[in-house]
Every structure is written in structure tokens, then in C-alpha cells.
Design an enzyme around this catalytic site. Structure first.
Site, short mmCIF file in Angstrom:
data_model
loop_
_atom_site.label_atom_id
_atom_site.label_comp_id
_atom_site.label_asym_id
_atom_site.label_seq_id
_atom_site.Cartn_x
_atom_site.Cartn_y
_atom_site.Cartn_z
N ASN A 28 31.09 38.83 40.49
CA ASN A 28 30.18 39.80 39.82
C ASN A 28 29.98 39.13 38.40
OD1 ASN A 28 29.39 42.04 38.24
ND2 ASN A 28 31.42 43.04 38.48
N LYS A 30 28.47 40.35 35.97
CA LYS A 30 28.00 41.11 35.03
C LYS A 30 26.86 40.88 34.17
CE LYS A 30 32.80 42.27 35.34
NZ LYS A 30 34.07 42.85 34.63
N HIS A 116 31.06 50.58 39.93
CA HIS A 116 31.94 49.52 39.22
C HIS A 116 32.47 50.43 38.04
CE1 HIS A 116 33.62 46.66 36.42
NE2 HIS A 116 33.61 45.90 37.34
N GLU A 118 32.79 49.85 35.13
CA GLU A 118 32.03 49.73 33.83
C GLU A 118 30.80 50.75 33.89
OE1 GLU A 118 31.49 45.25 33.88
OE2 GLU A 118 33.65 45.40 33.32
N GLU A 188 39.91 47.94 41.77
CA GLU A 188 39.89 47.55 40.68
C GLU A 188 40.68 48.44 39.60
OE1 GLU A 188 36.68 44.22 40.34
OE2 GLU A 188 35.79 46.14 39.79
N GLY A 194 39.53 42.18 33.18
CA GLY A 194 39.06 41.44 31.94
C GLY A 194 40.12 41.25 30.89
N SER A 234 41.09 40.63 36.71
CA SER A 234 41.75 39.30 36.33
C SER A 234 42.44 38.43 37.41
CB SER A 234 42.97 39.58 35.31
OG SER A 234 42.24 40.24 34.11
P1 PGA Z 1 37.49 40.52 35.85
O1 PGA Z 1 36.48 41.50 36.56
O2 PGA Z 1 37.82 39.51 37.04
O3 PGA Z 1 36.82 39.67 34.69
O4 PGA Z 1 38.94 41.07 35.58
C1 PGA Z 1 36.46 42.05 37.72
C2 PGA Z 1 35.43 42.96 38.01
O5 PGA Z 1 35.09 43.77 37.11
O6 PGA Z 1 34.74 43.08 38.83
#
Ligand code: PGA
Length: 274
Positions: A28, A30, A116, A118, A188, A194, A234
């Protein structure tokens, strides 16, 4: 209900050895990377020559403007799939700036990420909208990577199982068992996205087993055993081996570490050998 879930839990655990459900590592991106940067990254991933197969696949979900370019790069690359990060909840019409699942399918997209955290948090996408987006994806022949996961205060209160169970019921339980075959779930935990703070493999395994039980209680043990459940938050080459070794963790949805070819290849390698 609790008793049912316990019974099903035993059944699924007992049967996992025979299951050939798909393992998937999905990138992903983003809102990152120019077209040129994206092209280089995909070239690097392809050059890595990962040993993929029907049951060990990769999905790359770049921003919309990359889709045609990335799709062209992935053409003929077996088991490397093109994904999108979102789609709109309606089929077409006066929705300035939105992208429909029909458009995605026409651009060669095979997977779409829905729900997601976000999107839920920053764009206020609620359960009803996510259920409609899921329907749009499925109607257009896309496989849906449906995201769920709890914020830190829910984890601290130890109510994450109920929270995630509710997200899954609201987003997916209107689907038929046939439609469910085109769903992948991504767990997640928001506190791990992140942040560099990964869920422990025990926390991931416990939640993935719980999600499988929630699916089993509604759709039966076979459908639950077939469901690919990815971990996200992460995930990186240094922790992917341990996470992917968990019996109910079927790969990962990768943000930050998917932006560098060597890191993403390290995670793919962990999935391939799991
Ligand atoms: P990250 O994001 O690996 O940067 O923690 C995962 C995601 O939000 O899909």
C-alpha cells in the site's frame, strides 16, 4: 454464541494443516512516489524474481495515477497483481474527483483496498459506505482487501475482539458465502500503523484466530479456513518471519516498507518461505 465460537476455534485449528489458502503480501503505497519513482520501484521488485505461485502472491496498490504504468510493468508477471487503494461507493455519476470500481476494472486492476483506517478516520468513511464500496468492488470483479483494526484506547481497554468483530459484521456480513471468496481481510491495529510499534506475533495470531472464528460463526468453518487474513502495521523484513510463521497470519499489508524494493522483497521472501 461464545460456545459456538469455542467449538469452531477448535475445529479450525485442527484443520489448518490441510488448508491451501492464499498467502499474500500487498504493498500500500498510500500517497507516495512520483510516476518516475514508482516505475523504478516496480522494476526493482520485478528484478528480485520472487518465487511466487498460485498460493503465494503479491499485490501492488499504487496511487490511482500510477495504475496504468504499474499495470503495464506487471503484465505477464505471474502472481503479481495490480491493486487500488480505494474506490467510490456509487457506480458512476456526478461525484467530482472520485474513481469508480468499474474504472478500476477497466484499467486492469484486480484488487481494491477498502476500509483502511486512514480512510475511516480522515475521510469519515463509515460502515455503511464501506459495505457499499465492497459491493462495488465485487460487482466489478475485483477482489477486496477489507481492512479492520482497533485504536490504542480499545486495545488498552482489552475490547479489541468486540471492536474488530463489529467492523467485520458491518462491512461484510451482508455478503453471500460465494461473494466472500473474493474477500481478503487485513487486520491493522491502528497503533501499529506507521509507528514502528508492531503487534507482537502473539497479539497478531490471537486476533487473526478471532477474526477467523467470527467468519466461521457466520459462514461456516470451510469458508473461514479459506479466508486469507493479512497483518498490517510496521511490518518489515526483520519481523515478517515471526509474524508470517503464525498459523492464522497469511501475509501482510505493507505501507512504509513497501516503498523500498529491497525491504519489500525481504517481506515477500518471508511470505514465500512461511
Ligand atoms: P505501515 O502501514 O506498514 O507503514 O505501518 C501499513 C498500512 O497502513 O497498510
Amino acid at each position: 454464541m461464545t460456545n459456538n465460537i469455542l467449538l469452531i476455534k477448535t475445529y479450525i485449528t485442527f484443520n489448518t494443516n490441510n488448508i491451501m489458502r492464499k498467502k499474500i503480501v500487498a504493498a500500500n503505497w498510500k500517497m507516495n512516489l512520483t510516476l518516475e519513482e514508482g516505475k523504478k520501484l516496480v522494476d526493482g521488485i520485478i528484478a528480485g524474481g520472487a518465487a511466487l505461485s498460485e498460493t503465494k502472491q503479491v499485490v501492488i496498490a499504487p496511487p490511482y495515477v500510477h495504475l496504468t504504468q504499474t499495470g503495464t510493468q506487471l503484465q505477464g508477471k505471474a502472481f503479481m497483481n495490480l491493486g487500488a487503494q480505494n474506490c467510490y461507493s456509487e457506480a458512476s455519476g456526478a461525484y467530482t474527483g472520485e474513481i469508480s470500481a468499474t474504472m478500476l476494472a477497466s484499467a486492469g486492476v484486480q484488487y481494491v483496498i477498502i476500509g483502511h483506517s486512514e480512510r475511516r478516520e480522515y475521510f469519515k468513511e463509515d460502515d455503511m459506505m464501506l459495505a457499499k464500496k465492497t459491493d462495488q468492488g465485487l460487482k466489478n470483479g475485483l477482489k477486496v482487501i477489507f481492512c479492520c483494526g482497533e485504536p490504542l484506547e480499545i486495545r488498552d481497554a482489552n475490547t479489541q475482539n468486540e471492536y474488530v468483530g463489529t467492523q467485520i459484521k458491518a462491512g461484510l456480513f451482508h455478503l453471500s458465502v460465494e461473494e466472500l471468496k473474493n474477500i481478503v481481510i487485513a487486520y491493522e491495529p491502528i497503533w501499529a500503523i506507521g509507528t514502528g510499534r508492531t503487534a507482537s506475533s502473539q497479539q497478531a495470531q490471537e486476533m487473526h484466530a478471532h477474526i477467523r472464528c467470527v467468519i466461521a460463526a457466520q459462514y461456516g468453518a470451510a469458508a473461514a479456513a479459506d479466508m486469507s487474513i493479512l497483518y498490517g502495521g510496521s511490518c518489515k523484513p526483520s519481523n515478517a518471519d515471526e509474524l508470517f510463521a503464525c498459523p492464522d497470519v497469511d501475509g501482510g499489508l505493507i505501507g512504509g516498507a513497501a516503498l523500498k524494493a529491497d525491504e519489500f522483497l525481504g517481506i515477500i521472501a518471508a511470505m514465500v518461505k512461511a
